[in-house]
Design a protein around this motif. Sequence first.
Motif, PDB file in Angstrom:
ATOM      1  N   ASP A 166      28.535  39.760  45.747  1.00 41.24           N
ATOM      2  CA  ASP A 166      29.293  38.531  45.961  1.00 41.24           C
ATOM      3  C   ASP A 166      30.294  38.353  44.823  1.00 41.24           C
ATOM      4  OD1 ASP A 166      30.244  36.074  46.657  1.00 41.24           O
ATOM      5  OD2 ASP A 166      28.390  34.973  46.234  1.00 41.24           O
ATOM      6  N   LEU A 167      31.600  38.342  45.162  1.00 41.63           N
ATOM      7  CA  LEU A 167      32.629  38.223  44.139  1.00 41.63           C
ATOM      8  C   LEU A 167      32.949  36.773  43.774  1.00 41.63           C
ATOM      9  CD1 LEU A 167      35.238  40.977  45.083  1.00 41.63           C
ATOM     10  CD2 LEU A 167      33.468  41.026  43.320  1.00 41.63           C
ATOM     11  N   ALA A 168      32.428  35.818  44.510  1.00 40.51           N
ATOM     12  CA  ALA A 168      32.755  34.415  44.223  1.00 40.51           C
ATOM     13  C   ALA A 168      32.426  34.035  42.780  1.00 40.51           C
ATOM     14  CB  ALA A 168      32.059  33.499  45.217  1.00 40.51           C
ATOM     15  N   PRO A 169      31.221  34.321  42.280  1.00 36.56           N
ATOM     16  CA  PRO A 169      30.932  33.961  40.885  1.00 36.56           C
ATOM     17  C   PRO A 169      31.591  34.899  39.879  1.00 36.56           C
ATOM     18  CG  PRO A 169      29.032  35.044  41.858  1.00 36.56           C
ATOM     19  CD  PRO A 169      30.024  34.849  42.967  1.00 36.56           C
ATOM     20  N   ARG A 170      32.212  35.955  40.354  1.00 35.26           N
ATOM     21  CA  ARG A 170      32.866  36.921  39.460  1.00 35.26           C
ATOM     22  C   ARG A 170      34.390  36.840  39.556  1.00 35.26           C
ATOM     23  NH1 ARG A 170      28.775  40.085  37.650  1.00 35.26           N
ATOM     24  NH2 ARG A 170      26.864  40.081  38.894  1.00 35.26           N
ATOM     25  N   THR A 171      34.882  35.747  40.119  1.00 35.35           N
ATOM     26  CA  THR A 171      36.314  35.483  40.199  1.00 35.35           C
ATOM     27  C   THR A 171      36.633  34.285  39.312  1.00 35.35           C
ATOM     28  OG1 THR A 171      36.392  36.336  42.464  1.00 35.35           O
ATOM     29  CG2 THR A 171      38.225  34.964  41.746  1.00 35.35           C
ATOM     30  N   HIS A 172      37.657  34.412  38.478  1.00 34.06           N
ATOM     31  CA  HIS A 172      37.939  33.391  37.465  1.00 34.06           C
ATOM     32  C   HIS A 172      39.415  33.017  37.484  1.00 34.06           C
ATOM     33  CE1 HIS A 172      34.027  34.726  35.873  1.00 34.06           C
ATOM     34  NE2 HIS A 172      34.524  35.958  35.965  1.00 34.06           N
ATOM     35  N   GLY A 173      39.690  31.778  37.212  1.00 31.19           N
ATOM     36  CA  GLY A 173      41.051  31.295  37.061  1.00 31.19           C
ATOM     37  C   GLY A 173      41.393  31.121  35.588  1.00 31.19           C
ATOM     38  N   ARG A 174      42.515  31.650  35.188  1.00 28.12           N
ATOM     39  CA  ARG A 174      42.945  31.562  33.792  1.00 28.12           C
ATOM     40  C   ARG A 174      44.461  31.363  33.764  1.00 28.12           C
ATOM     41  NH1 ARG A 174      38.198  31.359  33.312  1.00 28.12           N
ATOM     42  NH2 ARG A 174      36.841  32.380  31.758  1.00 28.12           N
ATOM     43  N   ARG A 175      45.012  31.212  32.558  1.00 26.49           N
ATOM     44  CA  ARG A 175      46.453  31.178  32.350  1.00 26.49           C
ATOM     45  C   ARG A 175      46.842  32.239  31.340  1.00 26.49           C
ATOM     46  NH1 ARG A 175      49.236  26.699  34.283  1.00 26.49           N
ATOM     47  NH2 ARG A 175      47.903  25.031  35.101  1.00 26.49           N
ATOM     48  N   VAL A 176      47.919  32.933  31.622  1.00 30.06           N
ATOM     49  CA  VAL A 176      48.471  33.886  30.665  1.00 30.06           C
ATOM     50  C   VAL A 176      49.402  33.115  29.739  1.00 30.06           C
ATOM     51  CG1 VAL A 176      49.992  35.875  30.383  1.00 30.06           C
ATOM     52  CG2 VAL A 176      48.270  35.870  32.187  1.00 30.06           C
ATOM     53  N   VAL A 177      49.110  33.181  28.439  1.00 28.43           N
ATOM     54  CA  VAL A 177      49.885  32.405  27.474  1.00 28.43           C
ATOM     55  C   VAL A 177      50.798  33.286  26.625  1.00 28.43           C
ATOM     56  CG1 VAL A 177      48.183  30.560  27.386  1.00 28.43           C
ATOM     57  CG2 VAL A 177      47.965  32.505  25.816  1.00 28.43           C
ATOM     58  N   ALA A 178      50.590  34.607  26.643  1.00 19.66           N
ATOM     59  CA  ALA A 178      51.443  35.512  25.862  1.00 19.66           C
ATOM     60  C   ALA A 178      51.424  36.890  26.498  1.00 19.66           C
ATOM     61  CB  ALA A 178      50.982  35.579  24.406  1.00 19.66           C
ATOM     62  N   VAL A 179      52.532  37.610  26.348  1.00 25.59           N
ATOM     63  CA  VAL A 179      52.658  38.965  26.888  1.00 25.59           C
ATOM     64  C   VAL A 179      53.313  39.840  25.837  1.00 25.59           C
ATOM     65  CG1 VAL A 179      53.757  40.418  28.640  1.00 25.59           C
ATOM     66  CG2 VAL A 179      52.826  38.189  29.283  1.00 25.59           C
ATOM     67  N   GLU A 180      52.732  41.017  25.632  1.00 30.32           N
ATOM     68  CA  GLU A 180      53.320  42.012  24.732  1.00 30.32           C
ATOM     69  C   GLU A 180      53.138  43.384  25.364  1.00 30.32           C
ATOM     70  OE1 GLU A 180      53.081  43.659  20.126  1.00 30.32           O
ATOM     71  OE2 GLU A 180      51.875  41.946  20.748  1.00 30.32           O
ATOM     72  N   GLY A 181      54.213  43.945  25.897  1.00 28.75           N
ATOM     73  CA  GLY A 181      54.109  45.204  26.625  1.00 28.75           C
ATOM     74  C   GLY A 181      53.271  44.997  27.871  1.00 28.75           C
ATOM     75  N   ARG A 182      52.195  45.759  27.997  1.00 31.59           N
ATOM     76  CA  ARG A 182      51.283  45.617  29.134  1.00 31.59           C
ATOM     77  C   ARG A 182      50.042  44.826  28.754  1.00 31.59           C
ATOM     78  NH1 ARG A 182      49.068  50.102  30.499  1.00 31.59           N
ATOM     79  NH2 ARG A 182      49.950  51.494  28.922  1.00 31.59           N
ATOM     80  N   ALA A 183      50.019  44.238  27.570  1.00 26.45           N
ATOM     81  CA  ALA A 183      48.892  43.423  27.119  1.00 26.45           C
ATOM     82  C   ALA A 183      49.195  41.954  27.362  1.00 26.45           C
ATOM     83  CB  ALA A 183      48.618  43.674  25.647  1.00 26.45           C
ATOM     84  N   VAL A 184      48.295  41.263  28.045  1.00 28.71           N
ATOM     85  CA  VAL A 184      48.457  39.834  28.316  1.00 28.71           C
ATOM     86  C   VAL A 184      47.324  39.079  27.640  1.00 28.71           C
ATOM     87  CG1 VAL A 184      49.633  40.261  30.500  1.00 28.71           C
ATOM     88  CG2 VAL A 184      47.161  39.950  30.489  1.00 28.71           C
ATOM     89  N   THR A 185      47.649  37.939  27.082  1.00 27.56           N
ATOM     90  CA  THR A 185      46.662  37.101  26.405  1.00 27.56           C
ATOM     91  C   THR A 185      46.351  35.898  27.267  1.00 27.56           C
ATOM     92  OG1 THR A 185      47.499  37.778  24.235  1.00 27.56           O
ATOM     93  CG2 THR A 185      46.113  35.817  24.316  1.00 27.56           C
ATOM     94  N   LEU A 186      45.054  35.653  27.482  1.00 27.14           N
ATOM     95  CA  LEU A 186      44.609  34.545  28.322  1.00 27.14           C
ATOM     96  C   LEU A 186      44.321  33.324  27.464  1.00 27.14           C
ATOM     97  CD1 LEU A 186      42.026  36.535  30.494  1.00 27.14           C
ATOM     98  CD2 LEU A 186      44.442  36.134  31.009  1.00 27.14           C
ATOM     99  N   ASP A 187      44.290  32.173  28.128  1.00 25.80           N
ATOM    100  CA  ASP A 187      43.946  30.950  27.406  1.00 25.80           C
ATOM    101  C   ASP A 187      42.464  30.872  27.089  1.00 25.80           C
ATOM    102  OD1 ASP A 187      43.147  30.657  30.015  1.00 25.80           O
ATOM    103  OD2 ASP A 187      43.928  28.639  30.279  1.00 25.80           O
ATOM    104  N   ALA A 188      41.644  31.681  27.753  1.00 24.36           N
ATOM    105  CA  ALA A 188      40.205  31.733  27.475  1.00 24.36           C
ATOM    106  C   ALA A 188      39.684  33.082  27.937  1.00 24.36           C
ATOM    107  CB  ALA A 188      39.462  30.600  28.183  1.00 24.36           C
ATOM    108  N   ALA A 189      38.774  33.643  27.158  1.00 25.37           N
ATOM    109  CA  ALA A 189      38.236  34.959  27.467  1.00 25.37           C
ATOM    110  C   ALA A 189      37.227  34.890  28.604  1.00 25.37           C
ATOM    111  CB  ALA A 189      37.591  35.566  26.231  1.00 25.37           C
ATOM    112  N   VAL A 190      37.047  36.018  29.282  1.00 22.17           N
ATOM    113  CA  VAL A 190      35.993  36.188  30.276  1.00 22.17           C
ATOM    114  C   VAL A 190      34.835  36.896  29.580  1.00 22.17           C
ATOM    115  CG1 VAL A 190      35.453  37.131  32.566  1.00 22.17           C
ATOM    116  CG2 VAL A 190      37.751  36.333  32.065  1.00 22.17           C
ATOM    117  N   ALA A 191      33.661  36.886  30.157  1.00 24.10           N
ATOM    118  CA  ALA A 191      32.484  37.508  29.549  1.00 24.10           C
ATOM    119  C   ALA A 191      32.785  38.936  29.117  1.00 24.10           C
ATOM    120  CB  ALA A 191      31.319  37.483  30.532  1.00 24.10           C
ATOM    121  N   ALA A 192      32.275  39.329  27.980  1.00 22.39           N
ATOM    122  CA  ALA A 192      32.533  40.650  27.417  1.00 22.39           C
ATOM    123  C   ALA A 192      32.124  41.744  28.387  1.00 22.39           C
ATOM    124  CB  ALA A 192      31.783  40.812  26.092  1.00 22.39           C
TER     125      ALA A 192
END
Length: 268
Positions: free
Chosen positions: A155-181
């Motif tokens: 079930d992907l419902a609990p494994r789907t998350h909403g976030r915001r991208v606050v910074a971009v550098e090349g192909r690296a994007v920074t989220l406003d909050a991390a997801v589980a390691a």
Amino acid sequence: MNWFGRKAAQGAARPALSRVYGNWSAPAPLSWEAQVREGYRAAPGMKPSALETSDEIDAATMDLEGAIASDAIAADDLDAGRWDGAAVELFVTDWSAPDAAPVVVARGSLGAVERRGAAFTAELQGVTRALDGPACPATSPSCRAMLGDPACRVDLAPRTHGRRVVAVEGRAVTLDAAVAAGAMAFGGLTWMEGAVCGLSSPVIDAVGAVLTLAEMPPALPALPLRVRLVEGCDKQLATCRTRFANAINFRGEAHLPGNDLLTRYPGG
């Protein structure tokens, strides 16, 4: 779903393309003197290469060349890959007699699209291209299912998350909050707003709130941007068993010897 045609000359061959956005379709734009009579647009610049038909099942391809002269095909959409895999029909019609049934001479999907300035060249792959695929799954040590598909059943419902991208550098994007390691490696990111809405990219690495994507959209609107994140899986039996408790649905042969069995030992 967007449909468009190219009016050239009476009785000319005309391609019609449709593009689907995930699980929703855009309304068809009215055009070509109220279209013929719905779904086809008058615009110059589209021409196909020579087309040969036969009763053989060999995969047939042809090229379509044209100018980006229609609002339905934007240059940015071509660059972003929104038209990749679009359905194509090439048919002959008498545009002075719109009630006459067109004669379909080829159908398939768009393959590689190459753009040169305001013009583009696209490969049309015939419907027999689907026969090039494997008739049955091949054995593999890793899982052949996709996380959450009917074969996997996670079930992907609990494994789907909403976030915001606050910074971009090349192909690296920074989220406003991390997801589980460890959750986002081999996962996916879908942009949810702006001109890039609906575009997706695989996640190839994740360190804290920074994700490394396989590819980036050609142009990003102003940040921050909402994104949807879906966790990933490395398709290994140990991960399936310990992280997902789903070993019963593992679609691989983790213990089957490979082709290198005889070379694993000295003298083999």
